[in-house]
Write an enzyme that holds these catalytic residues in place. Structure first.
Site, mmCIF file in Angstrom:
data_model
loop_
_atom_site.group_PDB
_atom_site.id
_atom_site.type_symbol
_atom_site.label_atom_id
_atom_site.label_comp_id
_atom_site.label_asym_id
_atom_site.label_seq_id
_atom_site.Cartn_x
_atom_site.Cartn_y
_atom_site.Cartn_z
ATOM 1 N N CYS A 115 0.815 -1.228 0.000
ATOM 2 C CA CYS A 115 0.000 0.000 0.000
ATOM 3 C C CYS A 115 0.847 1.276 0.000
ATOM 4 O O CYS A 115 0.353 2.343 -0.350
ATOM 5 C CB CYS A 115 -0.956 0.009 1.185
ATOM 6 S SG CYS A 115 -2.104 -1.369 1.160
ATOM 7 N N HIS A 252 -3.206 7.531 1.726
ATOM 8 C CA HIS A 252 -3.587 6.208 1.232
ATOM 9 C C HIS A 252 -5.016 5.950 1.706
ATOM 10 O O HIS A 252 -5.349 6.172 2.869
ATOM 11 C CB HIS A 252 -2.623 5.164 1.796
ATOM 12 C CG HIS A 252 -3.101 3.760 1.626
ATOM 13 N ND1 HIS A 252 -3.594 3.287 0.432
ATOM 14 C CD2 HIS A 252 -3.139 2.731 2.502
ATOM 15 C CE1 HIS A 252 -3.935 2.022 0.587
ATOM 16 N NE2 HIS A 252 -3.673 1.654 1.838
ATOM 17 N N ASN A 282 -9.964 -0.048 -0.509
ATOM 18 C CA ASN A 282 -8.499 0.032 -0.480
ATOM 19 C C ASN A 282 -7.936 -0.559 -1.772
ATOM 20 O O ASN A 282 -8.007 -1.773 -1.980
ATOM 21 C CB ASN A 282 -7.982 -0.729 0.747
ATOM 22 C CG ASN A 282 -6.480 -0.625 0.908
ATOM 23 O OD1 ASN A 282 -5.769 -0.207 0.001
ATOM 24 N ND2 ASN A 282 -5.992 -1.021 2.080
HETATM 25 N N1 ACO Z 1 -18.712 -7.795 8.917
HETATM 26 C C1 ACO Z 1 -19.209 -8.005 10.123
HETATM 27 N N2 ACO Z 1 -18.472 -8.319 11.193
HETATM 28 C C2 ACO Z 1 -17.149 -8.414 11.013
HETATM 29 C C3 ACO Z 1 -16.541 -8.209 9.771
HETATM 30 C C4 ACO Z 1 -17.386 -7.904 8.680
HETATM 31 N N3 ACO Z 1 -16.913 -7.674 7.441
HETATM 32 N N4 ACO Z 1 -15.221 -8.360 9.891
HETATM 33 C C5 ACO Z 1 -14.978 -8.647 11.181
HETATM 34 N N5 ACO Z 1 -16.151 -8.679 11.861
HETATM 35 C C6 ACO Z 1 -16.363 -8.978 13.256
HETATM 36 C C7 ACO Z 1 -15.225 -9.737 13.879
HETATM 37 O O1 ACO Z 1 -15.339 -11.121 13.608
HETATM 38 C C8 ACO Z 1 -15.417 -9.435 15.352
HETATM 39 O O2 ACO Z 1 -16.416 -10.239 15.844
HETATM 40 P P1 ACO Z 1 -16.262 -10.889 17.312
HETATM 41 O O3 ACO Z 1 -16.195 -9.710 18.236
HETATM 42 O O4 ACO Z 1 -17.487 -11.706 17.435
HETATM 43 O O5 ACO Z 1 -14.988 -11.679 17.264
HETATM 44 C C9 ACO Z 1 -15.947 -7.989 15.322
HETATM 45 O O6 ACO Z 1 -16.426 -7.752 13.988
HETATM 46 C C10 ACO Z 1 -14.906 -6.959 15.645
HETATM 47 O O7 ACO Z 1 -13.727 -7.254 14.917
HETATM 48 P P2 ACO Z 1 -12.461 -6.341 14.977
HETATM 49 O O8 ACO Z 1 -11.400 -6.936 14.115
HETATM 50 O O9 ACO Z 1 -12.121 -6.030 16.392
HETATM 51 O O10 ACO Z 1 -13.047 -5.029 14.306
HETATM 52 P P3 ACO Z 1 -12.359 -3.651 14.165
HETATM 53 O O11 ACO Z 1 -13.172 -2.609 14.765
HETATM 54 O O12 ACO Z 1 -10.905 -3.724 14.520
HETATM 55 O O13 ACO Z 1 -12.453 -3.434 12.585
HETATM 56 C C11 ACO Z 1 -11.052 -3.568 10.672
HETATM 57 C C12 ACO Z 1 -11.838 -4.347 11.708
HETATM 58 C C13 ACO Z 1 -12.001 -2.714 9.858
HETATM 59 C C14 ACO Z 1 -10.345 -4.556 9.743
HETATM 60 C C15 ACO Z 1 -10.004 -2.675 11.394
HETATM 61 O O14 ACO Z 1 -9.227 -3.439 12.280
HETATM 62 C C16 ACO Z 1 -9.110 -1.984 10.443
HETATM 63 O O15 ACO Z 1 -9.529 -1.090 9.739
HETATM 64 N N6 ACO Z 1 -7.813 -2.304 10.409
HETATM 65 C C17 ACO Z 1 -6.904 -1.760 9.481
HETATM 66 C C18 ACO Z 1 -6.866 -2.667 8.327
HETATM 67 C C19 ACO Z 1 -6.527 -2.019 7.042
HETATM 68 O O16 ACO Z 1 -6.925 -0.925 6.722
HETATM 69 N N7 ACO Z 1 -5.776 -2.748 6.266
HETATM 70 C C20 ACO Z 1 -5.459 -2.328 4.966
HETATM 71 C C21 ACO Z 1 -4.106 -2.697 4.576
HETATM 72 S S1 ACO Z 1 -2.919 -1.813 5.477
HETATM 73 C C22 ACO Z 1 -3.208 -0.283 5.150
HETATM 74 O O17 ACO Z 1 -3.575 -0.002 4.050
HETATM 75 C C23 ACO Z 1 -3.000 0.727 6.172
#
Ligand code: ACO
Length: 325
Positions: A115, A252, A282
């Site tokens: 990224c 980004h 993304n």
């Molecule tokens: N739909 C519904 N529920 C979901 C989904 C989905 N698509 N995905 C995960 N969940 C659930 C999980 O299973 C979890 O359930 P549980 O509590 O029963 O176990 C719950 O939602 C919470 O999960 P978390 O992972 O804690 O959710 P969080 O608030 O952290 O959001 C996310 C997840 C959006 C991936 C976040 O961590 C994030 O944005 N991280 C950065 C990732 C990113 O942007 N990566 C891109 C590449 S790197 C970069 O470009 C910077």
């Protein structure tokens, strides 16, 4: 003191025709439109058609950028494609684009920083222009992440999309001050200790297959805001600038929450941040030039504006650039 600056002369982008909405995704994995919007800000993503490759997307974006620059291919000596999803293991996607642009001189290669790829590629191209090794360069970010997603994993498949963006850079004399147009500074960092937080579980030398993306989202989130704010401030400091000099932050486009938290940490109001993640999710290395293209074409970014570009990705890699448009 007269120096050569790498000055942006044109920008272009391309999104594949097919749009996949959050509602459509919710029919195949256990998710909802509201969950995706609340956690990421994403409303839709574009998906490359069967047979449509990273080089096809890149070619569209590069052609648009060349048109805006009103430059001939003969004035370009360098093509750098930032991609983690090349058409083939080799040759580079950049040489495929070079051939299709009818460019048979100069040199072309790919940069792989996931990224952060566009910022890395911009930095590399800037060095070649500033040292006089290239008169003009096309810096492209192009990705088909749809091909490396596990479409049964709701924690990753909702986050990514396909697309491309490109910027044409031209060597022009500058005074060496921050009033010059062009890339004023770039800062790059990486730390391979975080390889396991965001990776693809395959590759030519491991499984012999392309593999699928795996991510510890919370871990990425935790590092993203701190790294992005630090690198953004470092790029500004290197150019003797501060966040109050910045007209537009072009981050980004991974996640609206990361974008907002980083802007707050740097001290820039959201009305000075370009956000397009809602429309294409993304797109990895393509996301900064995609956002740039939108904001240049809709008139928000104007010639002479100071931009701060910042990105973070797998590795981890991260980087930022201060650019006077
Ligand atoms: N739909 C519904 N529920 C979901 C989904 C989905 N698509 N995905 C995960 N969940 C659930 C999980 O299973 C979890 O359930 P549980 O509590 O029963 O176990 C719950 O939602 C919470 O999960 P978390 O992972 O804690 O959710 P969080 O608030 O952290 O959001 C996310 C997840 C959006 C991936 C976040 O961590 C994030 O944005 N991280 C950065 C990732 C990113 O942007 N990566 C891109 C590449 S790197 C970069 O470009 C910077």
């Amino acid at each position: 003191m007269t120096i050569i600056r790498a000055v942006p002369a044109g920008v272009g982008s391309y999104l594949p025709e097919r749009i996949m909405t959050n509602d459509e995704l919710s029919k195949t994995v256990d998710t909802t439109h509201d969950w995706i919007v609340e956690r990421t800000g994403i409303h839709r993503r574009h998906i490359a058609a069967d047979g449509e490759m990273t080089s096809d997307l890149a070619l569209h974006a590069a052609s648009q950028a060349l048109d805006m620059a009103a430059m001939e291919i003969g004035e370009i000596d360098l093509i750098v494609v930032a991609t983690a999803t090349p058409d083939q293991t080799f040759p580079s996607t950049a040489t495929r684009v070079q051939n299709r642009l009818g460019m048979h001189h100069g040199f072309a290669f790919d940069v792989q920083a996931v990224c952060s790829g566009f910022v890395y590629a911009l930095s590399v191209a800037t060095q070649f222009i500033e040292t006089g090794k290239a008169r003009g360069a096309i810096v492209i970010g192009s990705e088909t992440f749809s091909r490396i997603l596990d479409w049964s994993d709701r924690t990753t498949c909702v986050l990514f999309g396909d697309g491309a963006g490109a910027v044409v850079l031209k060597g022009e004399a500058g005074t060496g001050t921050t009033a010059d147009r062009g890339v004023l500074s770039t800062e790059l960092r990486s730390d391979g200790a975080h390889n396991a937080s965001l990776y693809v579980d395959g590759g030519p030398s491991t499984t012999g297959l392309a593999g699928q993306l795996r991510m510890n989202g919370r871990e990425v989130f935790k590092h993203a805001v701190r790294n992005l704010a630090e690198i953004g401030e470092a790029a500004l400091a290197t150019a003797n600038l501060t966040s109050s000099d910045v007209q537009w932050v072009v981050p980004h486009q991974a996640n609206a929450r990361i974008i907002a938290s980083t802007a707050q940490k740097i001290g820039v109001e959201m009305n000075r941040v370009i956000v397009t993640v809602q429309d294409h999710a993304n797109t990895s290395a393509a996301s900064i030039p995609l956002a740039l293209d939108v904001a240049v074409r809709d008139g928000r970014i104007r010639q002479g504006d100071l931009l701060l570009l910042e990105a973070m990705g797998g590795g981890f890699t991260w980087g930022a650039a201060a650019v006077r448009w």
